[in-house]
Design an enzyme around this catalytic site. Structure first.
Site, PDB file in Angstrom:
ATOM      1  N   ASP A  10      -7.918   6.266   4.480  1.00  0.00           N
ATOM      2  CA  ASP A  10      -8.065   5.131   5.396  1.00  0.00           C
ATOM      3  C   ASP A  10      -9.338   5.150   6.232  1.00  0.00           C
ATOM      4  OD1 ASP A  10      -5.626   4.294   4.480  1.00  0.00           O
ATOM      5  OD2 ASP A  10      -4.509   4.909   6.253  1.00  0.00           O
TER       6      ASP A  10
ATOM      7  N   SER B  65       0.802  -1.226   0.000  1.00  0.00           N
ATOM      8  CA  SER B  65       0.000   0.000   0.000  1.00  0.00           C
ATOM      9  C   SER B  65       0.834   1.275   0.000  1.00  0.00           C
ATOM     10  CB  SER B  65      -0.957   0.012   1.191  1.00  0.00           C
ATOM     11  OG  SER B  65      -0.240   0.128   2.400  1.00  0.00           O
TER      12      SER B  65
ATOM     13  N   HIS C 191       1.170   4.350   6.704  1.00  0.00           N
ATOM     14  CA  HIS C 191       0.548   5.207   5.693  1.00  0.00           C
ATOM     15  C   HIS C 191       0.963   6.659   5.899  1.00  0.00           C
ATOM     16  CE1 HIS C 191      -2.944   2.319   4.423  1.00  0.00           C
ATOM     17  NE2 HIS C 191      -1.757   1.954   3.958  1.00  0.00           N
TER      18      HIS C 191
END
Length: 176
Positions: A118, A44, A83
């Protein structure tokens, strides 16, 4: 092998484990992160980080900025997520203990290789991550692909058993 040699081997193994634990705790204290080293488990964050990269975290800053790569844990899951912060804002709230107003940083994250933020990953009704509560740390360095051993051990049962057999065999051979 006599009892004295067995005790010496056991003591040596205990010293190695204690040293590793002490290093981990010291690194946790210095970085102020419960998990100062993590392995990237998915794609990701490509191209910034690849699956198997080992990341080093730093959690001493009061705030993190938009564009920083952070690692956070979800309330229901035990897997850390790596992230990038895409949005942040700050709100004033009354501290429950001191009753004083404090500024709280709220963050929205997104994987570089993901199309959406997210928000669907967060707990039901949660709009943002709280800096102090959810963030394990900001990424300050990495080593490429070294974490693949961890991924192989967790995802491949045969590799795990082969590694344990190899370690056991090496212990037997070393004793002779």
């Amino acid at each position: 092998m006599n009892l004295r040699q067995q005790l010496g081997s056991g003591l040596s193994m205990a010293m190695v484990l204690a040293s590793a634990f002490a290093f981990w705790k010291l690194f946790s204290i210095v970085t102020m992160s419960n998990s100062p080293i993590v392995v990237v488990l998915s794609g990701s964050m490509e191209p910034a980080f690849q699956r198997g990269d080992v990341l080093f975290l730093w959690n001493r800053e009061e705030y993190v900025g938009v564009g920083d790569v952070v690692v956070y844990k979800l309330q229901e899951k035990d897997i850390p997520i790596v992230h990038r912060v895409v949005r942040e804002h700050r709100v004033m709230e009354k501290d429950r203990k001191t009753k004083k107003k404090v500024q709280k940083q709220l963050l929205l994250t997104k994987g570089d290789n993901n199309e959406r933020d997210d928000l669907p990953l967060y707990a039901y009704g949660q709009q943002y991550l709280e800096r102090k509560k959810d963030i394990l740390g900001r990424v300050f360095g990495y080593v490429p692909l070294v974490g693949y051993v961890t991924i192989l051990i967790t995802e491949n049962v045969y590799f795990k058993y082969a590694l344990m057999a190899l370690l056991g065999l090496s212990a037997l051979v070393q004793d002779e």
